[in-house]
Design an enzyme around this catalytic site. Sequence first.
Site, PDB file in Angstrom:
ATOM      1  CG  HIS A  12      -2.223  -0.994   1.227  1.00  0.00           C
ATOM      2  ND1 HIS A  12      -3.135  -1.081   2.062  1.00  0.00           N
ATOM      3  CD2 HIS A  12      -2.442  -1.809   0.284  1.00  0.00           C
ATOM      4  CE1 HIS A  12      -3.823  -2.138   1.723  1.00  0.00           C
ATOM      5  NE2 HIS A  12      -3.281  -2.639   0.697  1.00  0.00           N
ATOM      6  CD  GLU A  41      -2.396   3.916   3.028  1.00  0.00           C
ATOM      7  OE1 GLU A  41      -3.398   3.940   3.524  1.00  0.00           O
ATOM      8  OE2 GLU A  41      -2.086   3.246   2.145  1.00  0.00           O
ATOM      9  CB  CYS A  77      -6.672  -1.180   5.037  1.00  0.00           C
ATOM     10  SG  CYS A  77      -4.960  -1.550   5.199  1.00  0.00           S
ATOM     11  CB  CYS A 119      -2.651   1.264   6.109  1.00  0.00           C
ATOM     12  SG  CYS A 119      -1.759   0.325   4.562  1.00  0.00           S
TER      13      CYS A 119
END
Length: 144
Positions: free
Chosen positions: A78, A80, A114, A117
């Site tokens: 991801h 992040e 999410c 994250c």
Amino acid sequence: MRPDWDNYFIEIAKVVSSRATCLRRKYGAVIVRDRVIVSTGYNGSPRGMENCIDAGKCTRKELNIPSGERYELCEAVHAEQNAIINAPPDRMKDATIYIAGFEEDRSFASGRPCKLCERMIRNAQIAEVVYLSNGGALEKMKMF
């Protein structure tokens, strides 16, 4: 008109998302402390692995897996996560992370992190998340 700081950094996150290698969604993240960019990241395959856009294949897309489910079928890291991986730990304390996401059709995707994250952001001691909602409005989350 000159943008405020949140809009300035979210615009940079939008540009960072253009480097994403995911076929379904493109996300960009920017970590900022004291109005200085600490790190950026976009979603895509780990270093040394073939990118989905290059392979022309997304297992989750082929199986019609809804957003937020069956992450184990996805090769991507991801945005992040990549921003956190690339940042010096001491510069993330009390920082803000800006997240922008887009669907395949370039409509806004929710930039809300999410659960995994979110835990990584907390562990990095990032104090605030600013993200674009599905409708394109800025949303904020205090992490502690």
